[in-house]
Motif scaffolding. Structure first.
Motif, PDB file in Angstrom:
ATOM      1  N   ARG A  19      49.882 -15.174  50.658  1.00 27.35           N
ATOM      2  CA  ARG A  19      48.604 -15.201  51.376  1.00 27.35           C
ATOM      3  C   ARG A  19      47.919 -16.553  51.250  1.00 27.35           C
ATOM      4  NH1 ARG A  19      47.878  -9.661  49.655  1.00 27.35           N
ATOM      5  NH2 ARG A  19      46.697 -10.389  47.844  1.00 27.35           N
ATOM      6  N   THR A  20      47.942 -17.147  50.049  1.00 28.23           N
ATOM      7  CA  THR A  20      47.279 -18.443  49.873  1.00 28.23           C
ATOM      8  C   THR A  20      48.002 -19.533  50.652  1.00 28.23           C
ATOM      9  OG1 THR A  20      48.508 -18.911  47.831  1.00 28.23           O
ATOM     10  CG2 THR A  20      46.357 -17.843  47.599  1.00 28.23           C
ATOM     11  N   VAL A  21      49.328 -19.474  50.668  1.00 27.69           N
ATOM     12  CA  VAL A  21      50.085 -20.465  51.434  1.00 27.69           C
ATOM     13  C   VAL A  21      49.829 -20.279  52.932  1.00 27.69           C
ATOM     14  CG1 VAL A  21      52.396 -21.286  52.029  1.00 27.69           C
ATOM     15  CG2 VAL A  21      51.853 -20.718  49.663  1.00 27.69           C
ATOM     16  N   PHE A  60      48.531 -21.456  42.479  1.00 25.54           N
ATOM     17  CA  PHE A  60      48.916 -20.956  43.800  1.00 25.54           C
ATOM     18  C   PHE A  60      48.438 -19.534  44.038  1.00 25.54           C
ATOM     19  CE2 PHE A  60      53.348 -20.909  41.664  1.00 25.54           C
ATOM     20  CZ  PHE A  60      53.137 -19.688  41.040  1.00 25.54           C
ATOM     21  N   PHE A  61      47.834 -18.920  43.039  1.00 21.27           N
ATOM     22  CA  PHE A  61      47.215 -17.612  43.261  1.00 21.27           C
ATOM     23  C   PHE A  61      45.837 -17.744  43.912  1.00 21.27           C
ATOM     24  CE2 PHE A  61      49.948 -16.388  39.516  1.00 21.27           C
ATOM     25  CZ  PHE A  61      50.804 -15.582  40.247  1.00 21.27           C
ATOM     26  N   ASP A  62      45.266 -18.934  43.840  1.00 19.32           N
ATOM     27  CA  ASP A  62      43.914 -19.135  44.363  1.00 19.32           C
ATOM     28  C   ASP A  62      43.913 -19.883  45.692  1.00 19.32           C
ATOM     29  OD1 ASP A  62      42.912 -17.928  42.032  1.00 19.32           O
ATOM     30  OD2 ASP A  62      42.931 -19.848  40.961  1.00 19.32           O
ATOM     31  N   ASP A  90      60.182 -15.004  41.176  1.00 24.06           N
ATOM     32  CA  ASP A  90      59.669 -14.901  39.807  1.00 24.06           C
ATOM     33  C   ASP A  90      58.701 -13.746  39.599  1.00 24.06           C
ATOM     34  OD1 ASP A  90      60.987 -16.954  38.520  1.00 24.06           O
ATOM     35  OD2 ASP A  90      59.453 -18.447  38.936  1.00 24.06           O
ATOM     36  N   TRP A  91      58.062 -13.291  40.673  1.00 20.38           N
ATOM     37  CA  TRP A  91      56.883 -12.450  40.517  1.00 20.38           C
ATOM     38  C   TRP A  91      57.076 -11.057  41.102  1.00 20.38           C
ATOM     39  CZ3 TRP A  91      53.237 -14.592  37.482  1.00 20.38           C
ATOM     40  CH2 TRP A  91      53.282 -15.972  37.316  1.00 20.38           C
ATOM     41  N   ALA A  92      56.323 -10.106  40.534  1.00 22.81           N
ATOM     42  CA  ALA A  92      56.289  -8.749  41.075  1.00 22.81           C
ATOM     43  C   ALA A  92      55.544  -8.770  42.412  1.00 22.81           C
ATOM     44  CB  ALA A  92      55.610  -7.803  40.097  1.00 22.81           C
ATOM     45  N   GLU A  93      55.623  -7.682  43.134  1.00 29.35           N
ATOM     46  CA  GLU A  93      55.090  -7.620  44.496  1.00 29.35           C
ATOM     47  C   GLU A  93      53.618  -8.020  44.621  1.00 29.35           C
ATOM     48  OE1 GLU A  93      56.508  -6.965  48.440  1.00 29.35           O
ATOM     49  OE2 GLU A  93      57.537  -6.903  46.513  1.00 29.35           O
ATOM     50  N   PRO A  94      52.714  -7.567  43.740  1.00 31.61           N
ATOM     51  CA  PRO A  94      51.301  -7.958  43.905  1.00 31.61           C
ATOM     52  C   PRO A  94      51.093  -9.468  43.805  1.00 31.61           C
ATOM     53  CG  PRO A  94      51.474  -6.058  42.443  1.00 31.61           C
ATOM     54  CD  PRO A  94      52.863  -6.566  42.658  1.00 31.61           C
ATOM     55  N   GLU A  95      51.752 -10.112  42.834  1.00 34.77           N
ATOM     56  CA  GLU A  95      51.612 -11.557  42.676  1.00 34.77           C
ATOM     57  C   GLU A  95      52.277 -12.312  43.829  1.00 34.77           C
ATOM     58  OE1 GLU A  95      50.883  -9.619  38.892  1.00 34.77           O
ATOM     59  OE2 GLU A  95      52.614  -9.523  40.232  1.00 34.77           O
TER      60      GLU A  95
END
Length: 364
Positions: free
Chosen positions: A286-288, A256-258, A275-280
């Motif tokens: 953005r991908t969604v 889901f990062f890509d 689950d994730w820090a702000e950058p992730e």
């Protein structure tokens, strides 16, 4: 024909009971000396480890067929009789297990949840949260608070989610624990939100598909796409076939990062954003957003931190996220701001009787 689904109590009743419980707990802490109240809170960690021990010994499974004497139970679970008696003495005092008038031990409703085969079993969750690996994370909470960073890099030389893919013993325990916890909120979630209004549902980071398949079983006109890492969804088509959903549900592997699959009317992110820090988190949103049509809906399923000072599960899980993964729990206003920064408008917050909520957002 009667349904075998658990009855979901009315949400106002649940909230009223929670409020009364919070008031009574606060009154108790104010009435007793401060050092006594503090000591009792500290001892909660010992109770957690006692529950973990009972889960690891499979005490509840050994009592599933009926009450047993201490000697019978110790032999069944491979424990020292005196030590087992002392363990159960503590757990009985908190309503976990009971001892009958004839001295035999038996299950209580809470103990039922420690059975491996219970409809809603928390055994795997207790095994993970009481494990050495998990306790080690929390022993470094001071470091996490000082730095604002999770402790995985210091302990393993890599982030937590990378490590559980590398250490499959801990990773398998973690995966089972998450599945265990997901079953806890399944019925409240499905009772609170009508997923069947969406023709095609994409479950992003949906794991093995427990939520998506249950949605489709209850929404016969909907179709689903399960999206997760290739190794996670590899066996999903077999389960779809077994459940009679092969014609309405497919699985796609990826990150889901890509990118995520296009064509969905609703995109579910269940216990992903926290689950994730702000950058992730930004990359995921953005991908969604890039995959969504203008009239699609984003359904974020998360705990929401309330704007009050009373205890709430989200406040515990928030520190769990800090220690383990670097993520966080958010208030409703923080979710509104987060979504706005990534091209979404929060339109609804649907509460459930569990700590989970459904945050419904649309592309801006």
């Amino acid at each position: 024909m009667t349904s075998d689904r658990p009855r979901i109590p009315p949400r106002p009743l649940v909230r009223a009971i929670e409020s009364v419980r919070a008031v009574l707990a606060l009154a108790f802490r104010k009435l007793v000396p401060g050092h006594i109240a503090l000591m009792e809170l500290m001892a909660a960690g010992w109770i957690s480890q006692a529950i973990h021990a009972a889960a690891a010994l499979q005490v509840a499974d050994a009592l599933a067929a009926g009450p047993r004497t201490n000697a019978e139970l110790a032999a069944a679970v491979g424990a020292d009789q005196d030590a087992l008696r002392r363990l159960l003495r503590l757990l009985i005092s908190y309503g976990i297990f009971t001892q009958r008038a004839d001295g035999r031990y038996a299950l209580t409703p809470m103990a039922q949840a420690l059975r491996r085969d219970a409809e809603v079993s928390l055994r795997d969750a207790m095994l993970f949260f009481g494990s050495t690996g998990h306790r080690n994370h929390w022993s470094h909470l001071v470091d996490a608070v000082r730095t604002g960073r999770p402790v995985g890099e210091k302990l393993y030389g890599m982030p937590f989610f990378d490590y559980v893919r590398h250490d499959r013993e801990l990773g398998t325990l973690f995966d089972r624990a998450m599945t265990s916890i997901n079953t806890l909120a399944m019925e409240p979630l499905l009772a609170a939100y009508d997923f069947g209004r969406h023709a095609t549902i994409v479950d992003v980071g949906g794991g093995e598909g427990a939520l998506l398949t249950e949605i489709l079983r209850r929404a016969p006109h909907s179709h689903g796409i399960l999206f997760d890492l290739p190794e996670v969804v590899a066996s999903a088509p077999t389960r779809f076939t077994e459940l009679g959903l092969a014609d309405r549900c497919t699985a796609e592997g990826g990150s889901f990062f890509d990118a995520v699959p296009k064509g969905g009317d609703a995109y579910i992110l269940k216990h992903i954003v926290h689950d994730w820090a702000e950058p992730e988190t930004s990359r995921i949103l953005r991908t969604v957003r890039a995959a969504m049509a203008p009239d699609a809906r984003l359904l974020i399923i998360e705990l929401v931190v309330p704007e009050h000072t009373a205890p709430h599960p989200s406040k515990f899980i928030d520190l769990e996220m800090l220690v383990n993964a670097g993520g966080r729990e958010r208030t409703e206003s923080e979710y509104r701001d987060l979504l706005a920064r990534h091209g979404f408008t929060l339109t609804r917050l649907v509460p459930t009787i569990s700590p989970d909520n459904v945050l419904v957002a649309v592309p801006s």
